[in-house]
Enzyme design. Structure first.
Site, mmCIF file in Angstrom:
data_model
loop_
_atom_site.group_PDB
_atom_site.id
_atom_site.type_symbol
_atom_site.label_atom_id
_atom_site.label_comp_id
_atom_site.label_asym_id
_atom_site.label_seq_id
_atom_site.Cartn_x
_atom_site.Cartn_y
_atom_site.Cartn_z
ATOM 1 N N GLU A 60 36.608 25.693 -24.647
ATOM 2 C CA GLU A 60 35.746 24.665 -23.999
ATOM 3 C C GLU A 60 35.651 23.121 -24.653
ATOM 4 O O GLU A 60 36.410 23.231 -25.643
ATOM 5 C CB GLU A 60 34.178 24.944 -24.344
ATOM 6 C CG GLU A 60 33.942 26.419 -23.574
ATOM 7 C CD GLU A 60 32.439 26.989 -23.835
ATOM 8 O OE1 GLU A 60 31.682 26.111 -24.320
ATOM 9 O OE2 GLU A 60 32.119 28.029 -23.554
ATOM 10 N N ALA A 82 34.552 23.411 -28.054
ATOM 11 C CA ALA A 82 34.870 24.638 -28.722
ATOM 12 C C ALA A 82 36.232 25.140 -28.388
ATOM 13 O O ALA A 82 36.675 25.780 -27.600
ATOM 14 C CB ALA A 82 33.932 25.663 -28.252
ATOM 15 N N GLY A 83 37.155 24.351 -29.267
ATOM 16 C CA GLY A 83 38.804 24.550 -29.414
ATOM 17 C C GLY A 83 38.986 25.453 -30.600
ATOM 18 O O GLY A 83 38.740 26.603 -30.514
ATOM 19 N N SER A 84 39.456 24.583 -31.576
ATOM 20 C CA SER A 84 39.588 25.377 -32.814
ATOM 21 C C SER A 84 38.231 26.088 -33.032
ATOM 22 O O SER A 84 38.408 27.439 -33.971
ATOM 23 C CB SER A 84 40.186 24.445 -34.115
ATOM 24 O OG SER A 84 41.067 23.861 -33.620
ATOM 25 N N ILE A 140 42.685 26.040 -19.594
ATOM 26 C CA ILE A 140 42.636 27.566 -19.222
ATOM 27 C C ILE A 140 44.281 27.828 -18.374
ATOM 28 O O ILE A 140 44.594 27.313 -17.427
ATOM 29 C CB ILE A 140 41.565 28.252 -18.525
ATOM 30 C CG1 ILE A 140 40.298 28.036 -19.249
ATOM 31 C CG2 ILE A 140 41.804 29.693 -18.398
ATOM 32 C CD1 ILE A 140 40.255 28.314 -20.668
ATOM 33 N N ASP A 185 45.603 38.495 -32.681
ATOM 34 C CA ASP A 185 46.419 39.244 -33.579
ATOM 35 C C ASP A 185 47.565 39.812 -33.014
ATOM 36 O O ASP A 185 48.591 39.986 -33.509
ATOM 37 C CB ASP A 185 45.429 40.208 -34.521
ATOM 38 C CG ASP A 185 44.513 39.509 -35.547
ATOM 39 O OD1 ASP A 185 44.658 38.276 -35.829
ATOM 40 O OD2 ASP A 185 43.663 40.143 -36.152
ATOM 41 N N GLN A 243 81.145 17.879 -40.239
ATOM 42 C CA GLN A 243 80.228 18.810 -40.796
ATOM 43 C C GLN A 243 78.737 18.454 -40.878
ATOM 44 O O GLN A 243 77.868 19.336 -40.797
ATOM 45 C CB GLN A 243 80.549 18.677 -42.596
ATOM 46 C CG GLN A 243 80.061 19.715 -43.334
ATOM 47 C CD GLN A 243 80.248 19.472 -44.721
ATOM 48 O OE1 GLN A 243 80.340 18.361 -45.258
ATOM 49 N NE2 GLN A 243 81.012 20.688 -45.229
ATOM 50 N N GLY A 256 72.577 10.335 -26.617
ATOM 51 C CA GLY A 256 71.997 9.730 -25.581
ATOM 52 C C GLY A 256 71.862 10.587 -24.545
ATOM 53 O O GLY A 256 70.615 10.604 -23.692
ATOM 54 N N GLU A 279 46.757 28.831 -28.752
ATOM 55 C CA GLU A 279 46.339 30.317 -29.629
ATOM 56 C C GLU A 279 46.046 30.213 -30.870
ATOM 57 O O GLU A 279 46.581 30.862 -31.650
ATOM 58 C CB GLU A 279 47.486 31.275 -29.333
ATOM 59 C CG GLU A 279 47.547 31.811 -27.816
ATOM 60 C CD GLU A 279 47.934 33.313 -27.720
ATOM 61 O OE1 GLU A 279 47.880 34.129 -28.662
ATOM 62 O OE2 GLU A 279 48.522 33.798 -26.804
#
Ligand SMILES: Cc1cc2nc3c(=O)[nH]c(=O)nc-3n(C[C@H](O)[C@H](O)[C@H](O)COP(=O)(O)OP(=O)(O)OC[C@H]3O[C@@H](n4cnc5c(N)ncnc54)[C@H](O)[C@@H]3O)c2cc1C
Length: 383
Positions: free
Chosen positions: A127, A130-132, A157, A240, A279, A340, A363
């Site tokens: 929201e 209300a993220g993290s 969302i 998880d 290299q 470029g 996430e």
């Protein structure tokens, strides 16, 4: 015993996902990136191929794939187009709470039809405020007899504007904070749901990201997942499981960056030689290959732990965080190797950088992943 050999089934899945990515996703990736339209045609083909329901157990008509299997196919699909893949992955993100916490009745009622007819899924947690701090959701669900009435709004969302089925996190006991959050299964056609702003994004533009509003949305009490107050745990357990797939998506971007870089470095000539012979280029490519392999080990390990039912919060956070960080680095180096031309829309590598950035944010941002890791590594501290 450690065994990194893929089974014949896993090799077949990997090949199938690679074919789909190369034939159905990569040819239209730039088109959808530019138009920002939702690729219903690609989603339908992905549904027919089983990619939208591969996390759902076979008993309900899904693919019944393990988390490791999902990681293997996710890498291939995201290498095709991370934006298209995010919309595919949001389907499993939306249904994972039902797979993990749904009753038999809920699984039959909501998962089985999703496998029969394409129904895009969405996971509605975030929201404006209300993220993290996901436990701070203000959307409310009030019990009224055999129903709950939901009021509030969600933002950012994935599939928000196109989903048929949402897992919605709403507070049933606001005074309890995160412990008052509950999770609900909500069907799109329920009256009172409306779609707000569809976000115009920097990258992953083929995915739909939208606000979703709930105004007196009346759903059966039977749509509650688990029990009241279990929502925050459901949200975190879902992550998880699914964070390995986000890590796998990052592998896909890093792999694409590496493949494009190798191919370009062999054909681009400066001072009379292919740049692959310098290299400076070789070290960039070696670094990309090394980090990709390290990230793959983290992702596969996190997915494997989850498949064994072993604790994997820290490892999933490590996999998501490390893989998305190296995907950003790989995409940036790919642009550098292309010079470029890499900065121009005519070449595919600038899109990789824009797409990779999102994986460090959704996430749970990579700062939040580091908090999860540190919390577990440091343990309790006396102050
Ligand atoms: C394209 C896109 C798709 C998304 N899809 C979904 C979806 O499908 N479903 C869903 O529910 N959400 C979705 N999200 C939301 C996403 O998960 C949040 O944006 C993310 O969790 C961060 O929340 P925020 O944007 O509010 O940032 P904030 O929480 O405001 O964070 C701002 C900054 O502060 C840092 N920060 C915050 N708290 C701390 C702390 N305690 N310690 C250290 N640093 C901190 C963050 O890391 C970040 O850098 C999506 C977001 C985007 C951009």
């Amino acid at each position: 015993m450690i065994d990194y050999t893929l089974t014949e089934e896993q090799k077949a899945l990997q090949e199938m996902a690679r074919d789909f990515a190369l034939n159905e996703m990569r040819p239209v990736a730039a088109k959808y990136d530019q138009s920002h339209d939702f690729a219903f045609d690609v989603m339908k083909k992905a549904f027919d191929a089983g990619f939208l329901t591969s996390n759902i157990p076979e008993a309900y008509g899904g693919g019944g794939l393990s988390n490791l299997d999902l990681a293997i196919i996710s890498e291939e699909l995201a290498a095709g187009c991370a934006g298209l893949f995010t919309s595919m992955m949001a389907c499993s993100l939306g249904t994972t709470p039902i797979v993990q916490f749904g009753t038999e009745e809920q699984k039959k009622k909501f998962l089985a039809p999703t496998c029969r007819r394409m129904t895009l899924g969405a996971y509605a947690l975030t929201e404006r405020e209300a993220g993290s701090d996901a436990g701070a959701v203000k959307t409310k669900a009030v019990k009224a007899g055999d129903h709950y009435i939901i009021n509030g709004s969600k933002c950012f969302i994935t599939n928000g504007g196109v989903a048929g089925l949402y897992t919605v996190f709403a507070n049933t006991a606001p005074h309890k904070g995160a412990r008052g959050v509950s999770a609900f299964i909500v069907e799109r056609e329920t009256p009172g749901i409306s779609i707000g702003k569809v976000e115009d994004k920097m990258g992953q533009r083929a995915s739909n990201t939208a606000e979703v509003y709930f105004e007196d949305v009346k759903i059966p009490a039977a749509n509650l997942l688990g029990r009241e107050g279990l929502g925050f745990i459901i949200a975190m357990r879902t992550f998880d499981t699914t964070r390995a797939s986000v890590g796998a998506a990052a592998l896909g971007i890093a792999k694409a960056a590496l493949e494009y870089s190798v191919a370009y470095s062999k054909t681009r000539r400066t001072f009379g030689k292919a740049i692959a012979l310098y290299q400076a280029t070789q070290f960039k490519i070696a670094q990309m290959a090394m980090e990709l392999q390290a990230a793959r080990h983290l992702v596969w390990h996190a997915a494997w732990l989850s498949d064994q039912g072993l604790p994997n919060g820290k490892e999933s956070a490590m996999a998501k965080c490390f893989a998305s960080d190296i995907a950003m680095a790989a995409a940036s180096e790919a642009i550098q190797i292309h010079g470029g031309y890499g900065y121009m829309r005519d070449y595919p590598v600038e899109k990789l950088l824009r797409d990779a950035k999102l994986l460090q944010i959704y996430e749970g941002t990579n700062e939040i992943q580091r908090l999860v890791i540190a919390h577990e590594v440091i343990g309790p501290v006396k102050d």
